[in-house]
Design a protein around this motif. Structure first.
Motif, mmCIF file in Angstrom:
data_model
loop_
_atom_site.group_PDB
_atom_site.id
_atom_site.type_symbol
_atom_site.label_atom_id
_atom_site.label_comp_id
_atom_site.label_asym_id
_atom_site.label_seq_id
_atom_site.Cartn_x
_atom_site.Cartn_y
_atom_site.Cartn_z
ATOM 1 N N LYS A 1 -31.602 -27.871 17.130
ATOM 2 C CA LYS A 1 -32.922 -27.316 17.416
ATOM 3 C C LYS A 1 -33.219 -26.132 16.498
ATOM 4 O O LYS A 1 -34.367 -25.936 16.069
ATOM 5 N N LEU A 2 -32.187 -25.354 16.190
ATOM 6 C CA LEU A 2 -32.375 -24.237 15.265
ATOM 7 C C LEU A 2 -32.837 -24.717 13.898
ATOM 8 O O LEU A 2 -33.784 -24.181 13.315
ATOM 9 N N VAL A 3 -32.138 -25.736 13.372
ATOM 10 C CA VAL A 3 -32.485 -26.216 12.032
ATOM 11 C C VAL A 3 -33.775 -27.025 12.038
ATOM 12 O O VAL A 3 -34.295 -27.375 10.979
ATOM 13 N N SER A 4 -34.280 -27.334 13.225
ATOM 14 C CA SER A 4 -35.593 -27.983 13.319
ATOM 15 C C SER A 4 -36.711 -26.949 13.332
ATOM 16 O O SER A 4 -37.891 -27.301 13.363
ATOM 17 N N GLY A 5 -36.336 -25.660 13.328
ATOM 18 C CA GLY A 5 -37.317 -24.592 13.240
ATOM 19 C C GLY A 5 -37.772 -24.013 14.560
ATOM 20 O O GLY A 5 -38.747 -23.252 14.593
#
Length: 223
Positions: A149-153
């Motif tokens: 979820k972090l790398v999805s922004g």
């Protein structure tokens, strides 16, 4: 170089093991994808040769599972005659090559060597790839969810709402993720996830958009 042969047909497994041993390859044979996945870990290196139509988890499922775990092992899938569509789908999911039955010994060896050479070039270009894989292997299931979820922004408060956690808990998971992944900025995490094929392994359609989640948060506070 270890070649992992995955096929539910014992005769096929034995034939490939004999062929590969004669060419100097070390082999490990498995009757199912699930059996192989249960043994694979961050130290697993080599090349996978898997039949696309396996019982239980198929060859396609195997590729998706490997990529979702952050493994970049090259995979050569073996397809039956007339299964070209499945072979193309396998390539889309990250297979290095495919070979159709009936195949010759030379064709199989060429596919394996080609896949191994491509993998060697990729790892030479990314010297920290092994460290990234090892970091991913250390993540708990919840930490991996947070990472994706972090790398999805998504910001922490949105992740917290989406996962039913407190922001403080998400902060804690985020700190653990950064430590296990070797630190760095969010951009660096994104780069690492792309390098090991993890980014996009889970469908973004499963995650509500930030605007929708913000609306839900406002609605919740208003109650």
């Amino acid at each position: 170089m270890i070649i992992y042969v995955i096929d539910d047909d014992e005769v096929v497994r034995q034939s490939l093991e004999i062929l590969l041993a004669g060419e100097g390859f070390e082999t490990e044979a498995y009757a199912s994808a699930a059996e192989f996945l249960a043994r694979a870990d961050a130290r697993t290196r080599g090349c996978v040769v898997a039949d696309i139509q396996l019982p239980g988890l198929s060859g396609l499922d195997l590729i998706s599972a490997l990529r979702a775990r952050g493994f970049t092992l090259p995979v050569v899938v073996v397809t039956g005659h007339g299964n070209l569509a499945l072979a193309v789908e396998a390539m889309k999911r990250g297979a290095s090559d495919f070979i159709q039955k009936p195949y010759s010994a030379d064709a199989m060896l060429a596919a394996i060597r080609g896949a191994c050479e491509k993998q060697g070039e990729m790892e030479a270009e990314s010297p920290d790839l092994a460290a990234t894989r090892e970091g991913l292997a250390k993540l708990t299931s919840r930490e991996k969810q947070v990472l994706l979820k972090l790398v999805s922004g998504l910001p922490n408060k949105i992740i917290a709402y989406d996962m039913g956690l407190s922001v403080r808990t998400v902060d804690s998971h985020r700190a653990a993720v950064k430590k296990k992944m070797g630190g760095g900025s969010l951009a660096e995490l994104v780069r690492k996830c792309i390098a090991v094929g993890l980014l996009g392994a889970e469908s973004s359609s499963q995650t509500p958009s930030p605007s929708k989640l913000n609306a839900n948060l406002k609605e919740t506070r208003a109650r």
